[in-house]
Design an enzyme around this catalytic site. Sequence first.
Site, PDB file in Angstrom:
ATOM      1  N   ASP A 219       0.833  -1.198   0.000  1.00 64.10           N
ATOM      2  CA  ASP A 219       0.000   0.000   0.000  1.00 64.10           C
ATOM      3  C   ASP A 219       0.871   1.254   0.000  1.00 64.10           C
ATOM      4  O   ASP A 219       1.908   1.309   0.663  1.00 64.10           O
ATOM      5  CB  ASP A 219      -0.892  -0.016   1.243  1.00 64.10           C
ATOM      6  N   GLU A 256       1.424  -0.224  -5.094  1.00 62.62           N
ATOM      7  CA  GLU A 256       0.456   0.806  -5.462  1.00 62.62           C
ATOM      8  C   GLU A 256       1.249   2.097  -5.703  1.00 62.62           C
ATOM      9  O   GLU A 256       1.633   2.780  -4.770  1.00 62.62           O
ATOM     10  CB  GLU A 256      -0.564   1.021  -4.336  1.00 62.62           C
TER      11      GLU A 256
END
Length: 515
Positions: A219, A256
């Site tokens: 993330d 990401e």
Amino acid sequence: MIHPAPARTASRTSSPSPGSTGVHYEIFVRAFCDSNGDGIGDLNGVTSRLDYLQDLGVSALWLMPVNPSPSYHKYDVTDYYGIDPEYGTLDDFKRLVDEAHRRGIRVIMDFVINHTSSRHPWFQEACKSRENPYHDWYVWMTRQQIDSLNIATREITADSQERSPWHAVPGAPFPERYYALFWSGMPDLNYDHPAVRKEIYKAGAYWLKEIGVDGFRLDAARHIYPDWEEPKNHQFWEEFGREMEAVKPGAYTVGEVWTSAERIAPYFRGLKANFNFDLSLALQELIPKERDSVEIVRMLLHNRSVFEQVNPNFLDAIMLTNHDQNRIGSVLKGNADHLKVAANLLLTLPGNPYLYYGEEIGMLGMKPDENIREPFLWDEKGRDTGRSRWRRPKFSTDSTVVPLARQQADPHSLFHHYRRLIHFRNGHPVLNDNRSRLEGSEIRQKGVIAFHRRSGDRSVLVLHNLTKRGMDVLLYPAAEAEGKKIVLDTQGKARLIKGGKLRLPAYGCVVLEDK
């Protein structure tokens, strides 16, 4: 209906590196399946649906965060070694991993290491004093330091709406403010501090080696360091990749990194895959317009060449939408033909495809985030014992989305379209090679996307009709058409005709290869 050539079954005997073959499936555990009737989706619920996922044909699961957290989404972790009690126990997680592996399905864990929760014991200690050993685990600056660097505010980006990322601790015995890119409840960790890196590497090793996960979705990978120090991210991920590879050779990592191709490319030095948001946004634009206004193949060829210069073995993680975007079902207004075109494109383009849970049944959802993370519809209301009740759905209801059980009984459903496409893809040596080369085509016809994919000495020509009109497509060079055969025809009406042409049905996808 998809009409493939005689089936070739994907073998489970070989063990290609994670991500290099197969289709991945993203799960928000809270919304997926409730096993104990408390209304909250849980790990045992995911385990209970592994046979469904195996039947669908997926090769790996990406589980959104499962660590303890005070938030419903769990992207603010309070313990990197635990499982949130709402989702179950560590033994439940181990059982899920074991059962998935028994079915040939890998498990990828969302590893949220850019920041912790403000309720994490580390941050609670860090706020006590500047002398506390944990104070340096986070990023702190005085108002004077912030102003001197001109970093008091930032521009809103696709992945963070926070304009003022510096936050004061009420009643703190020091004047410093802490940096939290996403919101005050998610303070960023300080990766210049060796103890932080050591602890995060230790936690990663724990999940890979002791628990047996196959890799991580990382993330906010672009934000490990604050915006003004972004180049330091590249070095960090190289080190992280080496550390995880040493623990578990072949461990999969996907980042990401929501920015331009040129700025994504350096992340491939440490991460094996990165999500392709450019492709996601382009697909959302061209499918409803029924024309390729973005010249998608040209864009992909450019982006892939940029990535390849940094890492020839890069994995392009492709998707229609994910948990941070309006669902593709709503973007396409529930249009069944457009949804099937979307599936056709995703599952025939090169790269490592990701499905967001419920995409295969046409689930709907528009921001805010809670509405794009609604419960999966397994069966009709009243008969659906596994349906999560974590929130009342606004978009994906029984009156707007046909539940899975009914779609399974309908051979023409979106579910069966996805299932047949995935199984064909899994059994085809070129389409199932997620690292296969993309090559352009000389075909230039409005409403058609055409490209070649090449793996080793084999190649295929893929054609998509984006429109509601059937058309005859001149293959180039025309003489080559005589040596081709149709191996995939999603509409069952395609045929090669005289003059080196292909009759391509409305909204159809056709794959050709040499006889």
